[in-house]
Enzyme design. Sequence first.
Site, short mmCIF file in Angstrom:
data_model
loop_
_atom_site.label_atom_id
_atom_site.label_comp_id
_atom_site.label_asym_id
_atom_site.label_seq_id
_atom_site.Cartn_x
_atom_site.Cartn_y
_atom_site.Cartn_z
N VAL B 77 93.90 54.40 18.01
CA VAL B 77 94.43 55.65 18.54
C VAL B 77 95.55 56.12 17.61
O VAL B 77 96.45 55.34 17.28
CB VAL B 77 95.00 55.39 19.96
CG1 VAL B 77 95.60 56.65 20.53
CG2 VAL B 77 93.92 54.84 20.88
N CYS B 78 95.50 57.37 17.20
CA CYS B 78 96.53 57.91 16.30
C CYS B 78 97.88 57.94 17.00
O CYS B 78 98.03 58.53 18.08
CB CYS B 78 96.16 59.31 15.86
SG CYS B 78 97.52 60.17 15.03
N VAL B 79 98.87 57.33 16.38
CA VAL B 79 100.18 57.18 17.04
C VAL B 79 100.87 58.52 17.32
O VAL B 79 101.37 58.75 18.42
CB VAL B 79 101.11 56.21 16.25
CG1 VAL B 79 101.36 56.70 14.83
CG2 VAL B 79 102.42 56.00 16.98
N ALA B 82 99.07 60.32 20.03
CA ALA B 82 99.20 59.59 21.29
C ALA B 82 100.57 59.83 21.93
O ALA B 82 100.66 60.14 23.12
CB ALA B 82 98.98 58.09 21.05
#
Lengths: 121, 119, 98
Positions: B77-79, B82
């Site tokens: 998941v892209c930080v 997110a």
Amino acid sequence: MSDTKKFMFVNRKAPYGTIYALESLEVVLITAAFDQDVSLVFMDDGVYQLKKGQQTKGIETKNFSPAYRALEGYDIEKLYVEQEALEARGLSEDDLLVDVTVLSRAEMGALMDEQDVVLSF
Amino acid sequence: MKFGIVVNEGPYQHQASDSAYLFAKAAIAAGHEVWRVFFYHDGVNNASRLTEPPQDDRNIVNRWSKLADEHKVDLVVCVAAALRRGIKDENLAAGFRISGLGQLVEAGIQCDRLVTFGD
Amino acid sequence: MLHIVNKSPLTSVTLESCLNTATGGDVLLIEDAVYAATRGSAAEAKLQSAMGRFKIHVLMPDLEARGLGDRLAEGVTPVDYSGFVELTVSNKTSQSWL
């Protein structure tokens, strides 16, 4: 990482209406940091991303368009804009905030065929 | 072959996440490896452990977790995306991990094929 | 190259942009783009005229879900998810026209 691939980012969406243009730009910068061969393509409403004079104060959103001018500093110099898309929107190269290469649709298609990875957001 | 998959839309709102899942399943069934699925934009909402769909609906989040568990698929998941949307380690579903955009670029470099699902 | 389109041709220019720009190869219609591959749709003629340059495929589970499984336009190749995977294998690169 030693492998170099040809990455193309296809931008077909206008800025601000949705977040895609902004988040696409973030991937572009990271890809360049991995020493990959990066091309950016602007087609359809994506050409609006490069329009000069964006004033976003009234919508309380960050104006990220200056970032396109900073791309050169990351050695991202391959920016391609589709001629037909500009014309359909009453725009010309002078309306754009950064130096680009204007390509015809056919040239754009040929460029796509040369890529290893094509990402569109 | 080694596949990377990108998911740009959230679950239940857009079909992209379903299409990506069915594609991943079919790729694995054909003997390919799904090395990584990268969730970007609203796609990060696929990772929320707090999701509770009605009982007669598919559970998109659990489906991803199960795929990761059974086939060693790396769900990333892209930080930045997110954090913007309230997805953090504390509400992250099993099998997902939060990391940077470099993981997407790495998938592009390492995988034989990268297929994107979005709006 | 595999070109994946997911928008209805009646609400979006995406399919048109794809067919006008890409040099050729495989086109796969998924999600709402499957409406383009139905008999009698306004997009059918556009699709037919592109068939010289492209091989057009449609993801049948998406067409069937929309109640149009029996209206497949002539010349369009039906594929299931495993056929979708095969298309991504036989083409070195895929582009999703989002």
